[in-house]
Design a protein around this motif. Structure first.
Motif, PDB file in Angstrom:
ATOM      1  N   LEU A 137      21.401   7.003 -10.715  1.00 52.11           N
ATOM      2  CA  LEU A 137      20.185   6.647  -9.972  1.00 52.11           C
ATOM      3  C   LEU A 137      19.870   7.661  -8.886  1.00 52.11           C
ATOM      4  CD1 LEU A 137      20.871   2.822  -9.358  1.00 52.11           C
ATOM      5  CD2 LEU A 137      19.613   3.856 -11.267  1.00 52.11           C
ATOM      6  N   THR A 138      20.656   8.715  -8.766  1.00 52.97           N
ATOM      7  CA  THR A 138      20.604   9.578  -7.594  1.00 52.97           C
ATOM      8  C   THR A 138      19.413  10.531  -7.558  1.00 52.97           C
ATOM      9  OG1 THR A 138      22.110  11.124  -8.700  1.00 52.97           O
ATOM     10  CG2 THR A 138      23.097   9.468  -7.238  1.00 52.97           C
ATOM     11  N   PRO A 177      19.523   5.242  -0.443  1.00 58.98           N
ATOM     12  CA  PRO A 177      19.775   4.729  -1.793  1.00 58.98           C
ATOM     13  C   PRO A 177      19.322   3.290  -2.013  1.00 58.98           C
ATOM     14  CG  PRO A 177      21.753   5.762  -0.865  1.00 58.98           C
ATOM     15  CD  PRO A 177      20.776   5.597   0.258  1.00 58.98           C
ATOM     16  N   THR A 178      19.177   2.517  -0.936  1.00 54.21           N
ATOM     17  CA  THR A 178      19.027   1.061  -1.071  1.00 54.21           C
ATOM     18  C   THR A 178      17.900   0.632  -1.999  1.00 54.21           C
ATOM     19  OG1 THR A 178      19.952   0.841   1.157  1.00 54.21           O
ATOM     20  CG2 THR A 178      18.881  -1.096   0.203  1.00 54.21           C
ATOM     21  N   GLN A 183      16.558  -1.814  -7.428  1.00 55.07           N
ATOM     22  CA  GLN A 183      15.814  -1.836  -8.691  1.00 55.07           C
ATOM     23  C   GLN A 183      16.754  -2.037  -9.875  1.00 55.07           C
ATOM     24  OE1 GLN A 183      12.403   0.808  -9.469  1.00 55.07           O
ATOM     25  NE2 GLN A 183      12.828   1.724  -7.466  1.00 55.07           N
ATOM     26  N   ALA A 184      17.955  -1.485  -9.774  1.00 59.66           N
ATOM     27  CA  ALA A 184      18.952  -1.697 -10.833  1.00 59.66           C
ATOM     28  C   ALA A 184      19.626  -3.049 -10.686  1.00 59.66           C
ATOM     29  CB  ALA A 184      19.994  -0.581 -10.800  1.00 59.66           C
ATOM     30  N   LEU A 185      19.981  -3.428  -9.465  1.00 56.32           N
ATOM     31  CA  LEU A 185      20.657  -4.705  -9.232  1.00 56.32           C
ATOM     32  C   LEU A 185      19.823  -5.874  -9.743  1.00 56.32           C
ATOM     33  CD1 LEU A 185      21.961  -3.978  -5.631  1.00 56.32           C
ATOM     34  CD2 LEU A 185      23.418  -4.502  -7.593  1.00 56.32           C
ATOM     35  N   TYR A 200      27.756  -2.851   2.534  1.00 56.57           N
ATOM     36  CA  TYR A 200      26.666  -1.879   2.653  1.00 56.57           C
ATOM     37  C   TYR A 200      25.307  -2.547   2.437  1.00 56.57           C
ATOM     38  CZ  TYR A 200      23.714   2.139   1.441  1.00 56.57           C
ATOM     39  OH  TYR A 200      22.704   3.066   1.382  1.00 56.57           O
ATOM     40  N   LEU A 201      25.212  -3.359   1.396  1.00 54.83           N
ATOM     41  CA  LEU A 201      23.942  -4.044   1.106  1.00 54.83           C
ATOM     42  C   LEU A 201      23.627  -5.097   2.154  1.00 54.83           C
ATOM     43  CD1 LEU A 201      24.416  -4.551  -2.742  1.00 54.83           C
ATOM     44  CD2 LEU A 201      22.886  -2.896  -1.636  1.00 54.83           C
TER      45      LEU A 201
END
Length: 331
Positions: A137-138, A177-178, A183-185, A200-201
């Motif tokens: 996703l980077t 990155p959040t 979007q993936a989570l 982190y989240l």
């Protein structure tokens, strides 16, 4: 049991070796690695129909990775080769406790050049589980391919698995990155987080941030959220309940592929209980099936940390059953 397809990062782990003498130059041994590729190998070693989807450079390291996947029993019919970039490298150092630190040479890297059009129909035909991690996703283009793969897999009837596997060093220094992670989570049916990733989240959300993160996941597509914390008990949450499962105590040599081995074990055990694909909702309503699956995955992860490397560290089913039997006898 349908096939397990793992998509995204694949690279060379160059593992630092302790010098023979104080004046000996540091040496590095080449190991095959990359989080989703590790999961594919773990699943194959346990007897699953395991496939890897991604892109390799046309270089000596790409050749080594393709050969390593095949030797481990992972199908490579969804792998693409390119001359446009070299295969990624990760230099890995271990401390006295076997904990690792990474220095990545990526980007540019071949695995980041995979695009939606590179997916072949065989990647989704008969797939019960499609697994990804955040290392694809980077950059916007590879992130778009990852999201597209998750969407395609769900449309084909697969269960979508995400191990966040957050590596901040892989992200541009000025990137947050959040939004990309979420979007993936919010596309995943199964979400695996480490305690640090959950922290982190949750950090921007205040005192009850952890509960908010779990609630947001379960309100989206996730039916099962797993939280790992080293040797501490595994925690799990579904829409039906939550619980804990103890981990295994082993002598740690190298933690590089511990989480990937665990995920591979979970996906295999869940699939064998018909918990992938259309059976996922029923699986998530069965606490005993969840407990047994996590216990199996924990045994796979525990065995992986007792040896060096990533692909090379993955145990076979006989080893896993032996550890499980040992624990039952001493319980």
């Amino acid at each position: 049991m349908g096939k397990i397809v793992c998509f995204g990062e694949i690279l060379i782990d160059l593992l630092a070796q302790p010098p023979a003498t104080p004046d000996t130059p540091r040496a590095f041994l080449q190991y095959a690695g990359g989080a989703p590729a590790n999961v594919a190998v773990a699943a194959a070693r346990l007897g699953a129909s395991s496939h890897f989807a991604g892109m390799l450079g046309r270089d000596m390291f790409g050749d080594f990775l393709a050969e390593s996947l095949a030797q481990a029993g992972v199908a490579t019919d969804c792998v693409v080769r390119t001359d446009a970039a070299k295969t990624a490298l990760a230099f890995v150092a271990l401390d006295a406790a076997g904990e690792r630190s990474f220095s990545f040479y990526r980007p540019p890297a071949a695995d980041l050049l995979f695009r939606d059009e590179h997916f072949v129909p065989a990647c989704f035909d008969g797939t019960a589980c499609f697994h990804v991690c955040s290392n694809s996703l980077t950059e916007p283009a590879i992130a778009a391919a990852t999201y597209a793969g998750m969407d395609r897999a769900r449309a084909a009837g697969a269960m979508v698995s995400l191990d966040l596997n957050l590596r901040p060093a892989l992200w541009p220094a000025d990137a947050d990155p959040t939004p990309w992670l979420w979007q993936a989570l919010e596309r995943a049916d199964l979400v695996k987080l480490s305690r640090e990733e959950l922290d982190y989240l949750a950090a921007p959300l205040g005192e009850d941030g952890e509960a908010q993160v779990i609630a947001r996941l379960l309100a989206a597509r996730a039916g099962w959220v797993i939280i790992t914390d080293g040797a501490a008990p595994l925690r799990w949450h579904t829409r039906h309940g939550h619980g804990q499962v103890p981990s295994f105590k082993v002598a740690t040599v190298d933690t590089t592929a511990a989480g990937d081995a665990f995920v591979g074990g979970v996906l295999v055990a869940m699939s064998e209980r018909e918990g992938s694909g259309q059976g996922f909702a029923a699986f998530c309503a069965n606490p005993q099936a969840i407990t047994d699956t996590l216990r199996f995955g924990a045994a796979v992860g525990a065995l992986a940390v007792t040896r060096k490397g990533a692909f090379a560290a993955m145990p076979d089913r006989a080893e896993v059953h032996h550890l499980l039997q040992q624990q039952e006898q001493t319980a």
